[in-house]
Design a protein around this motif. Structure first.
Motif, PDB file in Angstrom:
ATOM      1  N   THR A  80     -56.720 -28.214   5.137  1.00 44.32           N
ATOM      2  CA  THR A  80     -57.674 -27.705   4.160  1.00 44.32           C
ATOM      3  C   THR A  80     -57.054 -27.650   2.766  1.00 44.32           C
ATOM      4  OG1 THR A  80     -57.070 -25.372   4.382  1.00 44.32           O
ATOM      5  CG2 THR A  80     -58.669 -26.267   5.978  1.00 44.32           C
ATOM      6  N   GLY A  81     -57.921 -27.609   1.780  1.00 45.05           N
ATOM      7  CA  GLY A  81     -57.450 -27.461   0.410  1.00 45.05           C
ATOM      8  C   GLY A  81     -56.691 -26.171   0.193  1.00 45.05           C
ATOM      9  N   GLU A  82     -57.164 -25.090   0.794  1.00 42.70           N
ATOM     10  CA  GLU A  82     -56.481 -23.798   0.647  1.00 42.70           C
ATOM     11  C   GLU A  82     -55.068 -23.851   1.227  1.00 42.70           C
ATOM     12  OE1 GLU A  82     -60.781 -23.236   0.297  1.00 42.70           O
ATOM     13  OE2 GLU A  82     -59.519 -24.248   1.783  1.00 42.70           O
ATOM     14  N   GLU A  83     -54.925 -24.494   2.375  1.00 39.90           N
ATOM     15  CA  GLU A  83     -53.600 -24.620   2.978  1.00 39.90           C
ATOM     16  C   GLU A  83     -52.670 -25.449   2.092  1.00 39.90           C
ATOM     17  OE1 GLU A  83     -54.684 -24.480   7.764  1.00 39.90           O
ATOM     18  OE2 GLU A  83     -54.827 -26.378   6.658  1.00 39.90           O
ATOM     19  N   ARG A  84     -53.213 -26.468   1.464  1.00 37.56           N
ATOM     20  CA  ARG A  84     -52.380 -27.300   0.585  1.00 37.56           C
ATOM     21  C   ARG A  84     -51.919 -26.524  -0.638  1.00 37.56           C
ATOM     22  NH1 ARG A  84     -56.573 -32.287   0.953  1.00 37.56           N
ATOM     23  NH2 ARG A  84     -56.662 -32.234   3.241  1.00 37.56           N
ATOM     24  N   MET A  85     -52.812 -25.742  -1.230  1.00 38.59           N
ATOM     25  CA  MET A  85     -52.414 -24.959  -2.399  1.00 38.59           C
ATOM     26  C   MET A  85     -51.329 -23.953  -2.031  1.00 38.59           C
ATOM     27  SD  MET A  85     -54.358 -26.382  -4.650  1.00 38.59           S
ATOM     28  CE  MET A  85     -54.337 -27.868  -3.609  1.00 38.59           C
ATOM     29  N   ASP A  86     -51.507 -23.286  -0.910  1.00 39.12           N
ATOM     30  CA  ASP A  86     -50.532 -22.280  -0.484  1.00 39.12           C
ATOM     31  C   ASP A  86     -49.184 -22.915  -0.161  1.00 39.12           C
ATOM     32  OD1 ASP A  86     -52.650 -20.557  -0.752  1.00 39.12           O
ATOM     33  OD2 ASP A  86     -52.973 -20.258   1.400  1.00 39.12           O
ATOM     34  N   GLN A  87     -49.225 -24.073   0.497  1.00 33.24           N
ATOM     35  CA  GLN A  87     -47.968 -24.734   0.857  1.00 33.24           C
ATOM     36  C   GLN A  87     -47.256 -25.267  -0.388  1.00 33.24           C
ATOM     37  OE1 GLN A  87     -46.168 -25.376   4.058  1.00 33.24           O
ATOM     38  NE2 GLN A  87     -44.862 -25.502   2.253  1.00 33.24           N
ATOM     39  N   ALA A  88     -48.001 -25.795  -1.338  1.00 33.23           N
ATOM     40  CA  ALA A  88     -47.387 -26.293  -2.571  1.00 33.23           C
ATOM     41  C   ALA A  88     -46.688 -25.162  -3.313  1.00 33.23           C
ATOM     42  CB  ALA A  88     -48.438 -26.949  -3.455  1.00 33.23           C
ATOM     43  N   ALA A  89     -47.353 -24.015  -3.420  1.00 33.81           N
ATOM     44  CA  ALA A  89     -46.745 -22.868  -4.103  1.00 33.81           C
ATOM     45  C   ALA A  89     -45.524 -22.372  -3.343  1.00 33.81           C
ATOM     46  CB  ALA A  89     -47.776 -21.755  -4.253  1.00 33.81           C
ATOM     47  N   ALA A  90     -45.603 -22.357  -2.017  1.00 33.39           N
ATOM     48  CA  ALA A  90     -44.470 -21.898  -1.219  1.00 33.39           C
ATOM     49  C   ALA A  90     -43.270 -22.827  -1.381  1.00 33.39           C
ATOM     50  CB  ALA A  90     -44.869 -21.813   0.257  1.00 33.39           C
ATOM     51  N   TRP A  91     -43.521 -24.134  -1.458  1.00 33.74           N
ATOM     52  CA  TRP A  91     -42.424 -25.087  -1.645  1.00 33.74           C
ATOM     53  C   TRP A  91     -41.693 -24.818  -2.962  1.00 33.74           C
ATOM     54  CZ3 TRP A  91     -40.263 -28.674   1.513  1.00 33.74           C
ATOM     55  CH2 TRP A  91     -39.380 -29.597   0.933  1.00 33.74           C
ATOM     56  N   LEU A  92     -42.458 -24.580  -4.014  1.00 32.13           N
ATOM     57  CA  LEU A  92     -41.825 -24.282  -5.299  1.00 32.13           C
ATOM     58  C   LEU A  92     -40.989 -23.011  -5.208  1.00 32.13           C
ATOM     59  CD1 LEU A  92     -44.659 -24.981  -7.911  1.00 32.13           C
ATOM     60  CD2 LEU A  92     -42.860 -26.528  -7.142  1.00 32.13           C
ATOM     61  N   ALA A  93     -41.525 -21.995  -4.567  1.00 28.51           N
ATOM     62  CA  ALA A  93     -40.825 -20.707  -4.485  1.00 28.51           C
ATOM     63  C   ALA A  93     -39.543 -20.800  -3.669  1.00 28.51           C
ATOM     64  CB  ALA A  93     -41.750 -19.649  -3.891  1.00 28.51           C
ATOM     65  N   GLU A  94     -39.492 -21.759  -2.739  1.00 31.21           N
ATOM     66  CA  GLU A  94     -38.338 -21.879  -1.853  1.00 31.21           C
ATOM     67  C   GLU A  94     -37.177 -22.658  -2.463  1.00 31.21           C
ATOM     68  OE1 GLU A  94     -40.009 -23.730   1.553  1.00 31.21           O
ATOM     69  OE2 GLU A  94     -41.242 -21.989   2.088  1.00 31.21           O
ATOM     70  N   HIS A  95     -37.405 -23.313  -3.607  1.00 30.85           N
ATOM     71  CA  HIS A  95     -36.381 -24.190  -4.171  1.00 30.85           C
ATOM     72  C   HIS A  95     -36.211 -23.924  -5.664  1.00 30.85           C
ATOM     73  CE1 HIS A  95     -37.996 -26.304  -0.608  1.00 30.85           C
ATOM     74  NE2 HIS A  95     -36.732 -26.633  -0.408  1.00 30.85           N
ATOM     75  N   ASP A  96     -34.980 -23.975  -6.117  1.00 32.14           N
ATOM     76  CA  ASP A  96     -34.703 -23.726  -7.531  1.00 32.14           C
ATOM     77  C   ASP A  96     -35.114 -24.899  -8.422  1.00 32.14           C
ATOM     78  OD1 ASP A  96     -33.686 -21.204  -7.150  1.00 32.14           O
ATOM     79  OD2 ASP A  96     -31.638 -21.914  -6.819  1.00 32.14           O
ATOM     80  N   ARG A  97     -35.079 -26.096  -7.877  1.00 33.72           N
ATOM     81  CA  ARG A  97     -35.410 -27.308  -8.637  1.00 33.72           C
ATOM     82  C   ARG A  97     -36.282 -28.157  -7.733  1.00 33.72           C
ATOM     83  NH1 ARG A  97     -31.474 -31.661  -9.553  1.00 33.72           N
ATOM     84  NH2 ARG A  97     -32.039 -32.934 -11.355  1.00 33.72           N
ATOM     85  N   ALA A  98     -37.570 -28.268  -8.082  1.00 29.31           N
ATOM     86  CA  ALA A  98     -38.516 -28.823  -7.115  1.00 29.31           C
ATOM     87  C   ALA A  98     -39.603 -29.634  -7.812  1.00 29.31           C
ATOM     88  CB  ALA A  98     -39.158 -27.700  -6.300  1.00 29.31           C
ATOM     89  N   LEU A  99     -40.102 -30.628  -7.059  1.00 30.44           N
ATOM     90  CA  LEU A  99     -41.263 -31.412  -7.451  1.00 30.44           C
ATOM     91  C   LEU A  99     -42.155 -31.537  -6.232  1.00 30.44           C
ATOM     92  CD1 LEU A  99     -42.946 -33.322  -9.260  1.00 30.44           C
ATOM     93  CD2 LEU A  99     -41.422 -35.188  -8.523  1.00 30.44           C
ATOM     94  N   VAL A 100     -43.411 -31.148  -6.374  1.00 29.85           N
ATOM     95  CA  VAL A 100     -44.356 -31.255  -5.264  1.00 29.85           C
ATOM     96  C   VAL A 100     -45.656 -31.845  -5.781  1.00 29.85           C
ATOM     97  CG1 VAL A 100     -45.119 -28.856  -5.526  1.00 29.85           C
ATOM     98  CG2 VAL A 100     -45.508 -30.025  -3.367  1.00 29.85           C
ATOM     99  N   TYR A 101     -46.234 -32.715  -4.972  1.00 25.62           N
ATOM    100  CA  TYR A 101     -47.502 -33.373  -5.283  1.00 25.62           C
ATOM    101  C   TYR A 101     -48.505 -32.974  -4.215  1.00 25.62           C
ATOM    102  CZ  TYR A 101     -50.863 -37.311  -5.052  1.00 25.62           C
ATOM    103  OH  TYR A 101     -51.998 -38.083  -4.977  1.00 25.62           O
ATOM    104  N   THR A 102     -49.728 -32.642  -4.654  1.00 25.15           N
ATOM    105  CA  THR A 102     -50.781 -32.328  -3.702  1.00 25.15           C
ATOM    106  C   THR A 102     -52.092 -32.934  -4.172  1.00 25.15           C
ATOM    107  OG1 THR A 102     -51.798 -30.568  -2.378  1.00 25.15           O
ATOM    108  CG2 THR A 102     -51.376 -30.077  -4.708  1.00 25.15           C
TER     109      THR A 102
END
Length: 395
Positions: free
Chosen positions: A195-217
């Motif tokens: 779902t779109g909601e799951e993608r938004m939450d996962q993208a934000a979580a990926w950023l929070a888990e890493h000091d230097r990050a790039l995520v595409y959704t």
């Protein structure tokens, strides 16, 4: 060049392909986005050609079909995204250009590789496989073709991952192993979320888990609603409202030192039935044509041997007051596919290329029944198809 009534035509002016508004490759197009982001992340080998500030954590949210002009027309259905219009393109309030043709496979390859269509080679919805005598659908990757040979350039995601940036794509699980994902969006970690909601939450979580990050959704529902119902429909507007809520959801979860960019692969225009010319029923347009590629608003026309000049003449005379009609070399010289075209890409481009300026489409009712039935179309260089946002939120 103009035709007088005595020539058997109504008087009109044939459009000069050189006057078509070619995309702003190298300074303001989709292919400039990720290289500029990577430069801001400190990855060697990239230069920032867009006026965007560096950030340690970056998420790119691509909404399929979210054209700039369509967004500006509907602030009541996209209050959050509309409020960010002034942030577009580094606070200039201007859009990016998608690239030509303005279609999903081409644009995703431009985003992911950071190169224009003349280099990555996904130069249309369908293009001819040189010396094979058939078309390849580059969105569905049919018939199967070796992805690495078809598009050999590394993606920006691969290069950022190799440089130590925590890189991820968050998209539908259906896209995890597709050839288009492989050639355009591979590199780092693929995270399938339904779902779109799951993608938004996962993208934000990926950023929070890493000091230097790039995520595409990515989400595709707006494009689907436009094709099926048209952009002037309640269904499209309700889908835009849902997309707006997704963007807000992601923005509200951004961790510190983050930047979020919302962009798109193309806009869209509704074409009425009376403004559609059926290639499959038009003997004049079909004379001398071996293959009809591209899509309704951006056609690659491949001639039988020896007939290219005649096909160009007929298409110019029949359509040249409504479409920019160019030979392959004219389209390349005009910069439609970028500042350079690789040798392997050259003959994927039609002998004749036709891009709509007016509200018209060249459909093919027998050979392309699904595409011909679509209400909303895209592909050309008009503002409603070509301009896409680059909205920015910073934590």
């Amino acid at each position: 060049m103009s035709f007088a009534p005595s020539d058997g035509y109504d008087a009109f002016e044939i459009l000069d392909p050189a006057t078509a508004p070619a995309p702003a490759y190298g300074s303001g197009s989709l292919c400039d986005l990720l290289p500029s982001v990577a430069a801001g992340l400190g990855v060697e080998g990239f230069a920032a050609t867009l006026p965007i500030a560096p950030a340690d954590r970056v998420v790119v949210f691509l909404v399929d079909g979210l054209g700039w002009e369509l967004l500006l027309r509907h602030p009541e259905y996209a209050p959050f995204l509309s409020s960010l219009a002034g942030s577009s393109l580094g606070g200039t309030g201007r859009p990016l250009t998608a690239g030509f043709p303005s279609t999903t496979a081409t644009s995703l390859a431009s985003v992911g590789t950071g190169t224009p269509p003349g280099l990555h080679g996904l130069a249309g919805y369908t293009v001819a496989v040189p010396d094979a005598g058939y078309l390849m659908n580059q969105l569905r990757w049919q018939p199967p073709t070796d992805p690495a040979a078809w598009q050999p350039y590394p993606t920006v995601f691969e290069r950022t991952h190799a440089a130590g940036v925590a890189t991820a794509q968050v998209s539908s699980p259906l896209f995890a192993q597709t050839p288009l994902t492989r050639v355009a969006l591979s590199g780092g970690t693929f995270l399938g979320r339904t779902t779109g909601e799951e993608r938004m939450d996962q993208a934000a979580a990926w950023l929070a888990e890493h000091d230097r990050a790039l995520v595409y959704t990515y989400v595709s529902e707006l494009d689907g609603a436009g094709h099926r119902f048209g952009v002037d429909s309640d269904e499209w507007r309700m889908t835009l409202d849902a997309v707006d809520r997704l963007a807000r959801r992601l923005a509200e979860q951004l961790p510190p030192r983050s930047a979020m960019y919302v962009t798109a692969d193309h806009g869209m225009i509704d074409i009425a039935p009376e403004d559609r010319i059926d290639f499959d029923e038009d003997w004049e347009l079909g004379a001398g044509v071996a293959l009809l590629g591209g899509e309704g608003r951006a056609r690659h026309v491949y001639a039988v041997p020896g007939a290219a000049a005649d096909v160009y003449t007929v298409w110019s005379e029949v359509l040249g007051d409504r479409m920019w009609v160019a030979t392959r070399d004219e389209a390349i010289a005009a910069g439609w596919f970028g500042p350079a075209v690789d040798e392997r890409v050259y003959r994927r481009i039609g002998d004749v290329v036709a891009a709509a300026r007016d509200d018209v489409a060249i459909i093919a009712s027998r050979n392309e029944p699904g595409e011909s039935a679509m209400v909303g179309l895209h592909g050309s260089m008009t503002p409603v198809e070509q301009f896409v946002p680059l909205l920015e939120v910073r934590a």
